[in-house]
Design a protein around this motif. Structure first.
Motif, PDB file in Angstrom:
ATOM      1  N   ALA A 517       0.807  -1.213   0.000  1.00 31.39           N
ATOM      2  CA  ALA A 517       0.000   0.000   0.000  1.00 31.39           C
ATOM      3  C   ALA A 517       0.845   1.269   0.000  1.00 31.39           C
ATOM      4  CB  ALA A 517      -0.925   0.003   1.220  1.00 31.39           C
ATOM      5  N   THR A 518       2.171   1.124   0.141  1.00 34.83           N
ATOM      6  CA  THR A 518       3.038   2.294   0.153  1.00 34.83           C
ATOM      7  C   THR A 518       2.971   3.008  -1.191  1.00 34.83           C
ATOM      8  OG1 THR A 518       4.535   1.052   1.596  1.00 34.83           O
ATOM      9  CG2 THR A 518       5.363   3.110   0.663  1.00 34.83           C
ATOM     10  N   ASN A 519       2.743   4.318  -1.171  1.00 33.00           N
ATOM     11  CA  ASN A 519       2.643   5.042  -2.440  1.00 33.00           C
ATOM     12  C   ASN A 519       4.029   5.245  -3.052  1.00 33.00           C
ATOM     13  OD1 ASN A 519       3.826   7.507  -1.388  1.00 33.00           O
ATOM     14  ND2 ASN A 519       1.865   7.913  -0.375  1.00 33.00           N
ATOM     15  N   VAL A 520       4.032   5.658  -4.316  1.00 31.11           N
ATOM     16  CA  VAL A 520       5.284   5.785  -5.064  1.00 31.11           C
ATOM     17  C   VAL A 520       6.206   6.818  -4.434  1.00 31.11           C
ATOM     18  CG1 VAL A 520       6.280   6.452  -7.290  1.00 31.11           C
ATOM     19  CG2 VAL A 520       4.245   5.002  -7.229  1.00 31.11           C
ATOM     20  N   GLN A 521       5.648   7.911  -3.958  1.00 30.75           N
ATOM     21  CA  GLN A 521       6.475   8.961  -3.363  1.00 30.75           C
ATOM     22  C   GLN A 521       7.209   8.452  -2.124  1.00 30.75           C
ATOM     23  OE1 GLN A 521       4.377  12.571  -2.445  1.00 30.75           O
ATOM     24  NE2 GLN A 521       6.150  13.553  -1.509  1.00 30.75           N
ATOM     25  N   ASP A 522       6.504   7.699  -1.273  1.00 32.92           N
ATOM     26  CA  ASP A 522       7.137   7.174  -0.067  1.00 32.92           C
ATOM     27  C   ASP A 522       8.173   6.105  -0.411  1.00 32.92           C
ATOM     28  OD1 ASP A 522       5.708   8.835   1.542  1.00 32.92           O
ATOM     29  OD2 ASP A 522       4.151   7.372   2.050  1.00 32.92           O
ATOM     30  N   ARG A 523       7.870   5.304  -1.442  1.00 38.02           N
ATOM     31  CA  ARG A 523       8.866   4.313  -1.871  1.00 38.02           C
ATOM     32  C   ARG A 523      10.139   5.016  -2.353  1.00 38.02           C
ATOM     33  NH1 ARG A 523       7.341  -1.027  -2.628  1.00 38.02           N
ATOM     34  NH2 ARG A 523       5.119  -1.428  -2.472  1.00 38.02           N
ATOM     35  N   ASN A 524       9.973   6.065  -3.141  1.00 30.60           N
ATOM     36  CA  ASN A 524      11.135   6.792  -3.639  1.00 30.60           C
ATOM     37  C   ASN A 524      11.939   7.401  -2.497  1.00 30.60           C
ATOM     38  OD1 ASN A 524      10.732   6.250  -6.356  1.00 30.60           O
ATOM     39  ND2 ASN A 524       9.443   8.045  -6.679  1.00 30.60           N
ATOM     40  N   LYS A 562       6.903   4.653   6.894  1.00 27.98           N
ATOM     41  CA  LYS A 562       6.564   4.828   5.482  1.00 27.98           C
ATOM     42  C   LYS A 562       6.313   3.528   4.739  1.00 27.98           C
ATOM     43  CE  LYS A 562       7.705   9.416   4.993  1.00 27.98           C
ATOM     44  NZ  LYS A 562       7.131  10.453   4.155  1.00 27.98           N
ATOM     45  N   THR A 564       4.752   0.149   4.013  1.00 31.51           N
ATOM     46  CA  THR A 564       3.603  -0.695   4.339  1.00 31.51           C
ATOM     47  C   THR A 564       3.828  -2.076   3.746  1.00 31.51           C
ATOM     48  OG1 THR A 564       2.165   1.241   4.256  1.00 31.51           O
ATOM     49  CG2 THR A 564       1.108  -0.925   4.177  1.00 31.51           C
TER      50      THR A 564
END
Length: 646
Positions: A517-524, A562, A564
């Motif tokens: 569920a982690t969004n792309v911004q948080d992954r980056n 951050k 998930t």
């Protein structure tokens, strides 16, 4: 977008004090064999007639103006760094005006002599003496001038910009070709320099005025024009090839190569350590085997980082797929080749190691770097013995490597593979005293049965060889924060550094490839921990890793907040991060120093062996039966690869 000055500084910083100069021009010409039949050489020329004259001495080349046509490989940080003139073999096939993958050499032209990025020693007739020359006559004079000589590589903006241009072209040249060494020419106003490049540095000639003395430039180009591919630095052990009809189609399918993609033949030595030129009946033994495979993917990174290529190839003799690896390994007394290490690992019955088929050092012209040899030359302005490590080209063939770590199919398979690789590391350390020193994603493989393999032993050292352990080794995104810390430049590589690299591999792989569920911004944000900028110091040591030290010093930093993931994965990552808290958390270090209790193991003691980390991983693998079997194959294309290709 990052400013061009920052990009140029980064390029120059990736090649620290690797320019060796200023070599006398006459001596530099000897990098290429003499050639007869040269045209009549004009002594004096104007800059306006330069290109026309250059073509006269490069009859076997096409000289092409590439200044306005960038190649993607020379676009760095959004800025173009293509050469001014490209030298291509006549009638060669190239993709566009600027194609670094087919260029034989290149010329960078700057309008002003003030843009020359090097400062030669003080002028003196002795420095223009023919070679060989009596060093006893030169050294006393040079020694009196050393204290007044500023530096061979000045740090003004124009010099940095020109050197960055040179480095960007060189990075692309070696990354896109099969090259052992190469040549380029730098023209600044009416002054010219020659440059020899290999994977340990560059040799720069003394500058000369080509408008008043065109002979050196003409002589160099004529020799380059008539030189064989091997003398120009081409790796002649790799050749374009093809396979007949249905066999070619089948091999392409097995290797995952497109129908229009080129095939190459690779020569690999049988085993240079065995030294058996003949069989029992006196017949010559085969010294090399031939394999067919793809052109490896291009990575946009520094020449000094372009030391390893690995991919699957087709064994023509035995009709099977095997794993090919080429490394430019450190070549110094007391170091073992990767081939020797694999034989040692298998004789010691270390589990989870790829099958070693054969391999060894290559032995042709250019397979050993030579830049380091000139550090002690009388004309060398800035000797730096530590930075220029001699390297030798080494190739091996491995078996039972089916896939790499990034292709894990489920979280359960990833944990199994990770556990197997960690087990191999533990046994090699305990039974053979070997420290791997280069744990990264590419060095963990997967078998066809879904088990893990620990590969990439070219950097390993005995844990008792302190002189080797003080040399920084590893892959920057996964290297420990302690090894990259500027305050620990004299630090020796220890077991905790390898264990931390295992943690970085797990963290990066989970964040990069595991759906959640982690969004792309948080992954980056998380991935930036492993993709930060590094500075190379004057000794060739990488400095950085602040983000790694920060996230391991504070368990509340990014990781849990951050990322998930399934609860058991999050728990495992937190437990492993907690192990390394003592390395970077100043409060815990202070408490441990002042409350040491000898009856119990301290946090630091837990990183002096594999036991604690293995316990957490072993506990997680059986319980992974309850984890969801997430098919992540459709997730690979969501996140772009970083600059290292991971």
């Amino acid at each position: 977008m990052t400013s061009k000055e920052a990009v140029e500084a980064r390029l120059v910083g990736s090649f620290p004090r690797r320019f060796v100069g200023a070599m006398p021009v006459r001596q530099f010409l000897d990098f290429l064999p003499e050639a007869d039949g040269r045209p009549v050489m004009p002594k004096v020329v104007s800059q306006d007639e330069l290109l026309a004259l250059l073509r006269k001495f490069t009859t076997d080349f096409d000289l092409v103006d590439t200044s306005g046509c960038p190649d993607p490989s020379v676009v760095v940080g959004g800025y173009e760094f293509q050469p001014t003139v490209g030298l291509y073999k006549s009638e060669s096939t190239r993709n566009g005006v600027t194609d670094m993958s087919t260029m034989e050499a290149w010329i960078i032209i700057k309008p002003s002599v003030q843009q020359d990025p090097f400062i030669d020693p003080p002028p003196n007739e002795d420095f223009n003496a023919p070679i060989p020359c009596p060093e006893e006559d030169l050294l006393p004079y040079w020694d009196t001038k050393r204290d007044y000589y500023p530096t061979f590589e000045p740090s003004d903006k124009q010099s940095i910009s020109t050197r960055a241009h040179m480095v960007a072209c060189t990075n692309a040249f070696f990354a896109t070709q099969f090259r052992r060494f190469g040549f380029s020419i730098l023209l600044c106003g009416s002054r010219a320099r020659f440059v020899y490049w290999d994977r340990s540095g560059a040799v720069v000639s003394r500058r000369f005025d080509y408008t008043s003395n065109f002979i050196p430039l003409a002589e160099f180009l004529w020799r380059l024009n008539r030189a064989s591919p091997g003398d120009r630095g081409v790796d002649v052990s790799v050749v374009p090839t093809s396979l007949p009809g249905s066999q070619g189609s089948a091999v392409r399918e097995l290797l995952g190569i497109g129908s229009s993609d080129p095939l190459y033949g690779y020569i690999v030595p049988v085993d240079t350590a065995l030294q058996r030129p003949k069989d029992a009946e006196g017949r010559p033994l085969t010294t090399h085997h031939f394999y067919v495979g793809p052109r490896p993917d291009t990575k946009q990174c520094s020449l000094l980082e372009q030391r390893t290529r690995s991919f699957h190839v087709w064994d023509v003799a035995q009709k099977r797929v095997v794993f090919f690896k080429e490394t430019w390994r450190p070549h110094s007394q007391g170091t073992s080749t990767e081939s020797e290490v694999y034989r040692q690992l298998h004789s010691g019955r270390i589990p989870n190691i790829p099958t070693f088929e054969h391999g060894g050092d290559m032995s042709a012209h250019g397979t050993k770097t030579i830049t380091h040899l000139f550090n002690k030359a009388w004309w060398c302005c800035t000797p730096n013995y530590k930075a220029h490590l001699p390297l030798v080209q080494h190739r091996i063939i491995l078996g039972n490597v089916e896939r790499n770590l990034s292709t894990f199919k489920t979280p359960k398979e990833f944990l199994t593979v990770f556990k197997d690789a960690l087990t191999a590391h533990e046994k090699a350390y305990e039974y053979l005293g070997l420290l791997h020193r280069n744990i990264n994603m590419e060095n963990i493989g997967i078998t066809s049965e879904g088990h893990g393999l620990l590969m990439g032993w070219e950097c390993c050292s005995s844990k008792s060889r302190k002189e080797f352990l003080e040399i920084q080794m590893g892959t920057l995104p996964f290297m420990s924060g302690a090894l990259l810390d500027q305050s620990t430049q004299d630090k020796h590589h220890v077991l905790a550094d390898d264990l931390e690299s295992f943690l970085h591999v797990m963290m990066y792989t989970m964040v990069r490839y595991l759906p959640g569920a982690t969004n792309v911004q948080d992954r980056n944000t998380l991935l930036q921990i492993f993709d930060e900028e590094y500075v190379i110091d004057q000794g060739g040591r990488a400095i950085g890793g602040s983000r790694k030290r920060k996230y391991l010093a504070d368990l509340d930093f990014h990781i849990v907040k951050k990322f998930t993931a399934p609860p058991k994965i999050t728990t495992l990552l937190r437990e492993l991060c907690d192990l390394f808290l003592i390395r970077y958390n100043g409060t815990l270090q202070l408490i441990e120093r002042h409350t040491r209790e000898t009856r119990f193991k301290t946090r630091s003691d837990l990183l002096a062996c594999h036991r604690e980390m293995m316990a957490y991983v072993n506990f997680s693998v059986p319980s992974s039966e309850d984890w969801p079997d997430i098919d992540i194959s459709a997730f690979y294309t969501i996140m772009p690869a970083n600059r290292y290709g991971f």
